[in-house]
Design a protein around this motif. Structure first.
Motif, mmCIF file in Angstrom:
data_model
loop_
_atom_site.group_PDB
_atom_site.id
_atom_site.type_symbol
_atom_site.label_atom_id
_atom_site.label_comp_id
_atom_site.label_asym_id
_atom_site.label_seq_id
_atom_site.Cartn_x
_atom_site.Cartn_y
_atom_site.Cartn_z
ATOM 1 N N ILE A 3 1.011 -1.114 -0.010
ATOM 2 C CA ILE A 3 0.129 -0.030 0.074
ATOM 3 C C ILE A 3 0.884 1.189 -0.010
ATOM 4 N N VAL A 4 0.573 2.054 -0.866
ATOM 5 C CA VAL A 4 1.407 3.307 -0.850
ATOM 6 C C VAL A 4 0.361 4.415 -0.972
ATOM 7 N N TYR A 5 0.816 5.323 0.238
ATOM 8 C CA TYR A 5 0.053 6.644 0.213
ATOM 9 C C TYR A 5 0.853 7.632 -0.313
ATOM 10 N N MET A 6 0.257 8.686 -0.991
ATOM 11 C CA MET A 6 0.633 9.758 -1.611
ATOM 12 C C MET A 6 0.070 10.739 -0.958
ATOM 13 N N LYS A 7 1.255 12.047 -0.473
ATOM 14 C CA LYS A 7 0.798 13.095 0.240
ATOM 15 C C LYS A 7 1.243 14.418 -0.400
ATOM 16 N N PHE A 8 0.126 15.311 -0.825
ATOM 17 C CA PHE A 8 0.612 16.363 -1.673
ATOM 18 C C PHE A 8 1.044 17.489 -0.728
ATOM 19 N N LYS A 53 4.727 14.428 -2.455
ATOM 20 C CA LYS A 53 4.668 14.982 -4.052
ATOM 21 C C LYS A 53 4.464 16.698 -3.866
ATOM 22 N N ASN A 54 4.988 16.960 -5.074
ATOM 23 C CA ASN A 54 4.776 18.674 -5.263
ATOM 24 C C ASN A 54 3.792 19.078 -6.404
ATOM 25 N N HIS A 55 3.504 17.764 -7.240
ATOM 26 C CA HIS A 55 2.630 18.369 -8.396
ATOM 27 C C HIS A 55 1.480 17.118 -8.280
ATOM 28 N N PRO A 56 0.479 17.238 -9.239
ATOM 29 C CA PRO A 56 -0.507 16.539 -9.142
ATOM 30 C C PRO A 56 -0.321 15.059 -9.584
ATOM 31 N N ASP A 57 0.643 14.536 -10.400
ATOM 32 C CA ASP A 57 0.790 13.653 -10.891
ATOM 33 C C ASP A 57 1.887 12.845 -9.854
ATOM 34 N N SER A 58 1.331 11.830 -9.251
ATOM 35 C CA SER A 58 2.279 10.998 -8.095
ATOM 36 C C SER A 58 3.345 10.441 -8.797
ATOM 37 N N PHE A 59 3.657 10.343 -9.954
ATOM 38 C CA PHE A 59 4.910 9.889 -10.394
ATOM 39 C C PHE A 59 6.202 10.983 -10.757
ATOM 40 N N HIS A 60 5.383 12.306 -10.849
ATOM 41 C CA HIS A 60 6.577 13.419 -11.374
ATOM 42 C C HIS A 60 7.109 13.894 -10.352
ATOM 43 N N GLU A 61 8.599 13.744 -10.524
ATOM 44 C CA GLU A 61 9.612 14.152 -9.300
ATOM 45 C C GLU A 61 9.507 13.378 -7.926
ATOM 46 N N THR A 62 9.042 12.086 -8.034
ATOM 47 C CA THR A 62 8.973 11.329 -6.822
ATOM 48 C C THR A 62 9.355 9.954 -7.050
ATOM 49 N N ASN A 63 9.490 9.155 -5.952
ATOM 50 C CA ASN A 63 10.159 8.003 -6.010
ATOM 51 C C ASN A 63 9.356 6.759 -6.414
ATOM 52 N N GLN A 114 7.744 5.446 -8.661
ATOM 53 C CA GLN A 114 8.200 4.384 -9.805
ATOM 54 C C GLN A 114 8.985 3.491 -8.993
ATOM 55 N N GLN A 115 10.312 3.973 -8.632
ATOM 56 C CA GLN A 115 11.227 3.042 -8.007
ATOM 57 C C GLN A 115 10.595 2.229 -6.893
ATOM 58 N N GLU A 116 9.829 2.763 -5.995
ATOM 59 C CA GLU A 116 9.037 1.900 -4.970
ATOM 60 C C GLU A 116 8.168 0.852 -5.592
ATOM 61 N N LEU A 117 7.607 0.877 -6.710
ATOM 62 C CA LEU A 117 7.003 0.044 -7.356
ATOM 63 C C LEU A 117 7.870 -1.028 -8.229
ATOM 64 N N ALA A 118 8.730 -0.704 -8.519
ATOM 65 C CA ALA A 118 9.858 -1.472 -9.256
ATOM 66 C C ALA A 118 10.457 -2.497 -8.141
ATOM 67 N N ILE A 119 10.591 -2.038 -7.222
ATOM 68 C CA ILE A 119 11.332 -2.601 -6.197
ATOM 69 C C ILE A 119 10.465 -3.788 -5.760
ATOM 70 N N ARG A 120 9.158 -3.582 -5.673
ATOM 71 C CA ARG A 120 8.184 -4.616 -5.428
ATOM 72 C C ARG A 120 7.645 -5.600 -6.422
ATOM 73 N N GLY A 121 8.216 -5.127 -7.560
ATOM 74 C CA GLY A 121 7.702 -5.938 -8.887
ATOM 75 C C GLY A 121 6.210 -5.957 -9.485
ATOM 76 N N VAL A 122 5.873 -4.584 -9.112
ATOM 77 C CA VAL A 122 4.417 -4.061 -9.210
ATOM 78 C C VAL A 122 4.287 -4.109 -10.920
ATOM 79 N N LYS A 123 3.301 -4.747 -11.392
ATOM 80 C CA LYS A 123 2.759 -4.330 -12.756
ATOM 81 C C LYS A 123 1.428 -3.741 -12.761
#
Length: 176
Positions: free
Chosen positions: A48-53, A85-95, A97-106
């Motif tokens: 479970i990943v929580y994003m905070k703006f 995160k500092n932008h609406p897009d949860s991937f933009h300038e955050t980690n 994608q790396q967090e998901l890749a570490i867990r093998g998330v597809k």
């Protein structure tokens, strides 16, 4: 390290979004639905990943204020990942994608606030990165705008995102 191939992504469900002056559409239902998703994910050891703006000073989600905190009804545990995160897009300038890749998330199951901004931007970017995106149809919300009611905004985005960027499913259809 390969792990679960699915993750639950909770976008910006922070205390400051639940203001009486400008009520979120079906706010209580949203919290209950997300809580059920969390419970189901935890039973199957799904990450479970929580994003905070991080909003600007003086705004309801200003970093470091009580409004910036994740809503206590869906509080994270030590096993969960919390990213800022500092932008609406949860991937933009955050980690993210790396967090998901570490867990093998597809596949990413997305829920949260605000339909037409952060939820939309995150769904579109996740799709562009090659993820199998599942948007919880009754798991995101927004506010009425000057032009459209919140229910219209939500229905419109469910339709547009489903056509191109996400598999839109109701809560009872979500399987981890």
């Amino acid at each position: 390290m390969q792990g679960n191939q699915v993750a639950l992504l909770i976008v910006d469900v922070q205390i400051g979004s639940f203001r009486e002056i400008e009520p979120l559409y079906k706010a209580e239902e949203l919290l209950k639905n997300i809580r059920l998703l969390i419970s189901n994910a935890r039973k199957k050891h799904i990450p479970i990943v929580y994003m905070k703006f991080n909003d600007k000073p003086g705004k309801p989600l200003e970093r470091g204020t009580s409004g910036w905190d994740i809503h206590p009804f869906i509080a994270p545990t030590e096993e969960d990942t919390i990213l800022e995160k500092n932008h609406p897009d949860s991937f933009h300038e955050t980690n993210l994608q790396q967090e998901l890749a570490i867990r093998g998330v597809k596949r990413i199951v997305i829920t949260g606030i605000q339909t037409e901004v952060c939820v939309d931007a995150t769904c579109r970017h996740a799709f562009s990165l090659g993820y199998d995106v599942v948007l919880v149809k009754d798991g995101h919300t927004t506010y009425d705008s000057e032009i459209l009611m919140a229910s219209q905004i939500i229905n419109h985005h469910n339709k547009v995102l489903h056509q191109w960027f996400a598999n839109v499913k109701e809560l009872h259809e979500i399987e981890f």
